[in-house]
Design an enzyme around this catalytic site. Structure first.
Site, mmCIF file in Angstrom:
data_model
loop_
_atom_site.group_PDB
_atom_site.id
_atom_site.type_symbol
_atom_site.label_atom_id
_atom_site.label_comp_id
_atom_site.label_asym_id
_atom_site.label_seq_id
_atom_site.Cartn_x
_atom_site.Cartn_y
_atom_site.Cartn_z
ATOM 1 N N ARG A 11 0.800 -1.220 0.000
ATOM 2 C CA ARG A 11 0.000 0.000 0.000
ATOM 3 C C ARG A 11 0.835 1.275 0.000
ATOM 4 O O ARG A 11 0.537 2.223 -0.721
ATOM 5 C CB ARG A 11 -0.894 -0.020 1.248
ATOM 6 C CG ARG A 11 -1.937 1.049 1.285
ATOM 7 C CD ARG A 11 -2.621 1.089 2.664
ATOM 8 N NE ARG A 11 -2.990 -0.204 3.171
ATOM 9 C CZ ARG A 11 -4.208 -0.740 3.051
ATOM 10 N NH1 ARG A 11 -5.170 -0.084 2.450
ATOM 11 N NH2 ARG A 11 -4.460 -1.930 3.550
ATOM 12 N N TYR A 38 -14.723 -2.545 3.653
ATOM 13 C CA TYR A 38 -14.115 -2.144 4.937
ATOM 14 C C TYR A 38 -14.692 -0.844 5.478
ATOM 15 O O TYR A 38 -14.203 -0.329 6.486
ATOM 16 C CB TYR A 38 -12.601 -1.926 4.775
ATOM 17 C CG TYR A 38 -11.863 -3.000 4.027
ATOM 18 C CD1 TYR A 38 -11.725 -4.278 4.562
ATOM 19 C CD2 TYR A 38 -11.287 -2.742 2.784
ATOM 20 C CE1 TYR A 38 -11.037 -5.262 3.876
ATOM 21 C CE2 TYR A 38 -10.597 -3.720 2.097
ATOM 22 C CZ TYR A 38 -10.481 -4.979 2.649
ATOM 23 O OH TYR A 38 -9.798 -5.933 1.957
ATOM 24 N N CYS A 60 -26.728 -3.281 -8.240
ATOM 25 C CA CYS A 60 -28.026 -3.437 -7.593
ATOM 26 C C CYS A 60 -27.924 -3.955 -6.182
ATOM 27 O O CYS A 60 -28.359 -5.076 -5.882
ATOM 28 C CB CYS A 60 -28.903 -4.335 -8.455
ATOM 29 S SG CYS A 60 -29.196 -3.526 -10.015
ATOM 30 N N GLU A 61 -27.296 -3.217 -5.337
ATOM 31 C CA GLU A 61 -27.407 -3.453 -3.903
ATOM 32 C C GLU A 61 -27.025 -2.198 -3.143
ATOM 33 O O GLU A 61 -26.225 -1.394 -3.623
ATOM 34 C CB GLU A 61 -26.627 -4.674 -3.445
ATOM 35 C CG GLU A 61 -25.178 -4.752 -3.781
ATOM 36 C CD GLU A 61 -24.593 -6.039 -3.178
ATOM 37 O OE1 GLU A 61 -24.421 -6.054 -1.954
ATOM 38 O OE2 GLU A 61 -24.326 -6.986 -3.929
HETATM 39 N N1 LLP Z 1 2.993 -9.233 3.088
HETATM 40 C C1 LLP Z 1 1.978 -10.070 3.399
HETATM 41 C C2 LLP Z 1 2.290 -11.435 3.802
HETATM 42 C C3 LLP Z 1 0.653 -9.613 3.311
HETATM 43 O O1 LLP Z 1 -0.342 -10.435 3.623
HETATM 44 C C4 LLP Z 1 0.392 -8.278 2.913
HETATM 45 C C5 LLP Z 1 -0.981 -7.776 2.804
HETATM 46 C C6 LLP Z 1 1.488 -7.452 2.578
HETATM 47 C C7 LLP Z 1 2.772 -7.962 2.700
HETATM 48 C C8 LLP Z 1 1.331 -6.039 2.121
HETATM 49 O O2 LLP Z 1 0.744 -5.232 3.079
HETATM 50 P P1 LLP Z 1 0.676 -3.633 2.833
HETATM 51 O O3 LLP Z 1 2.080 -3.114 2.852
HETATM 52 O O4 LLP Z 1 -0.001 -3.403 1.540
HETATM 53 O O5 LLP Z 1 -0.125 -3.154 3.976
HETATM 54 N N2 LLP Z 1 -7.357 -5.505 0.832
HETATM 55 C C9 LLP Z 1 -6.979 -4.823 2.045
HETATM 56 C C10 LLP Z 1 -5.542 -5.065 2.432
HETATM 57 C C11 LLP Z 1 -5.180 -6.530 2.584
HETATM 58 C C12 LLP Z 1 -3.748 -6.746 2.946
HETATM 59 C C13 LLP Z 1 -3.398 -8.181 2.870
HETATM 60 N N3 LLP Z 1 -2.013 -8.486 3.088
HETATM 61 C C14 LLP Z 1 -7.294 -3.337 1.893
HETATM 62 O O6 LLP Z 1 -7.752 -2.923 0.831
HETATM 63 O O7 LLP Z 1 -7.117 -2.577 2.830
#
Ligand code: LLP
Length: 420
Positions: free
Chosen positions: A276, A316, A344-345
């Protein structure tokens, strides 16, 4: 920091007005800034410049080949969680020796694929997975490099769906038993134990959870080394948060100040898996207002992007900032509106009760901070073709993924002969 701003009355990505892309490509579309992507990667990389490290970008955040290619050219690796992500990472030119593979449910086929590719290491999440990896490696006559993923039971203080380092989460091996798991792991013939992995969650806006989890991880590393288990890699996972609204997450440099000295002492190569923080604010979803509708309760802004294109608000309850593309609109009277899509929700919204300038039919909006977990979580729900992705660089842009067609929607579908 990102490269989206008003220039001459128009919201632009770098030097390109978003309205120009909208005219040429249609809406909705995802738009990424090359300069922002590269800058975020470089800032993170440089923050940890003093210690040996690999930035393994978390492919799940944004798996576009062009985006992965930017990081690969900048020296990055990849954190993958499926055979599909591994395929993409390799296609984008990421060297296998910079790829780590996590995830609680790796299949034998995926394990074989990763061993054939020659990845840096598996981040193993259970004792049964270890047995499977040993068995596949044995069949292939190779040794599988592994780290065990430790679940340090530290609260990342983030949304419960994206917290991964608590006992109640499905991830990793319990801190209390992981030492025993290492003792098992080193006895397998086809396993080479080389590292420790942890990842406690995502959108973390404090330094303390990282430090707490690291302290526990380092205790483990010391213990393992005292027993002659040679740990060469510490994988710190990802999780550093970004500003969606008014969050003030630490800058990568601040994080580095707190943890790099502790990491340096180990002499290990440190792996980071940021997702992210690299791509989140480098992308926006651009959408057009189809209709406005006012009833006794609410003002609705009905736009052509929906929860299938950007799932985060529905899933979320996340805040994504919304910017009118025409700067003129900014000074208009403010209304409180629900920005909703055509699905449609009632769960289909991009913003709820958002105080924003009154927008009109046909006008464009930019839904900000959509570069991470935006396109990658999109779907074809309501048989909506997935939207194109555009990469802006300076005064030019390229379509890096085409808009899906109706043909794409039914690709691979078959009618059984009795229905033909
Ligand atoms: N490494 C592992 C093992 C992970 O499971 C994740 C994210 C990352 C790295 C990267 O994390 P970041 O730096 O992006 O925070 N869909 C959700 C976020 C799910 C994150 C899953 N794992 C959202 O939109 O907030």
């Amino acid at each position: 920091m990102h490269h989206f701003e008003y220039r001459n009355g128009e919201y632009c990505c770098e030097e390109v007005p978003l309205s120009r892309i909208a005219e040429e490509v249609g809406t909705p579309f995802y738009c990424y800034s090359h300069a922002t992507l590269l800058r975020h990667f470089t800032v993170f990389d440089e923050a940890f410049g003093a210690i040996p490290h690999i930035i393994c970008f978390a492919v799940k955040a944004n798996s576009s080949l062009a985006v992965l290619r930017i990081f690969s050219k900048a020296g990055g690796g990849a954190d993958v969680v499926s055979g599909g992500e591994l395929y993409r990472a390799l296609k984008a030119g990421i060297p296998p020796e910079k790829i780590v593979y996590a995830g609680v449910g790796k299949t034998r086929n995926e394990i074989r694929q990763a061993l054939e590719a020659g990845i840096l290491m598996f981040n193993v999440e259970s004792s049964q997975e270890l047995i499977a990896i040993d068995s596949v490696a044995g069949e292939m006559g190779v040794k599988a490099p592994v780290a065990l993923r430790v679940n340090p039971d530290v609260d990342p203080q983030t949304h419960p769906y994206i917290s991964t380092g608590l006992k109640e989460n499905k991830f990793g091996m319990s801190y209390n038993t992981v030492l025993k798991e290492y003792h098992h792991a080193v006895r397998f013939d086809n396993i080479d134990v080389i590292g420790v992995h942890k990842h406690i969650g995502s959108q973390i806006t404090l330094i303390s959870p990282f430090v707490d989890a690291l302290e526990k991880t380092l205790d483990l590393v010391r213990q393992l080394r005292s027993e002659g288990i040679d740990i060469k890699y510490i994988d710190m996972g990802g999780g550093l948060g970004i500003t969606y609204k008014d969050e003030a997450p630490p800058h990568p440099k601040e994080l580095a100040q707190s943890i790099a000295p502790m990491l340096a002492e180990t002499g290990c190569t440190i792996i980071f898996e940021p997702g992210r923080v690299i791509v989140g604010n480098a992308g926006a979803l651009i959408s057009r207002v189809l209709y406005t509708k006012v009833n006794e309760e609410k003002t609705f802004l009905i736009v052509d992007a929906a929860m299938n294109d950007l799932a985060r608000p529905s899933l979320y309850g996340s805040y994504q900032h919304i910017v009118p593309v025409e700067e003129d609109a900014v000074s208009r009277k403010k209304v409180s509106a629900d920005v909703v899509g055509p699905i449609c929700e009632s769960g289909d919204f991009l913003a709820k009760d958002r105080v924003m300038p009154e927008l009109r039919r046909g006008e464009l909006i930019a839904v900000m901070s959509a570069g991470a977990y935006g396109f990658t979580m999109s779907s074809n729900y309501n048989s909506r073709p997935r939207v194109p992705e555009v990469l802006v660089k300076g005064s030019d842009y390229d379509i890096i993924r085409e808009r899906e067609t109706y043909e794409d929607l039914i690709k691979g579908e078959r009618l059984p002969s009795y229905l033909a």
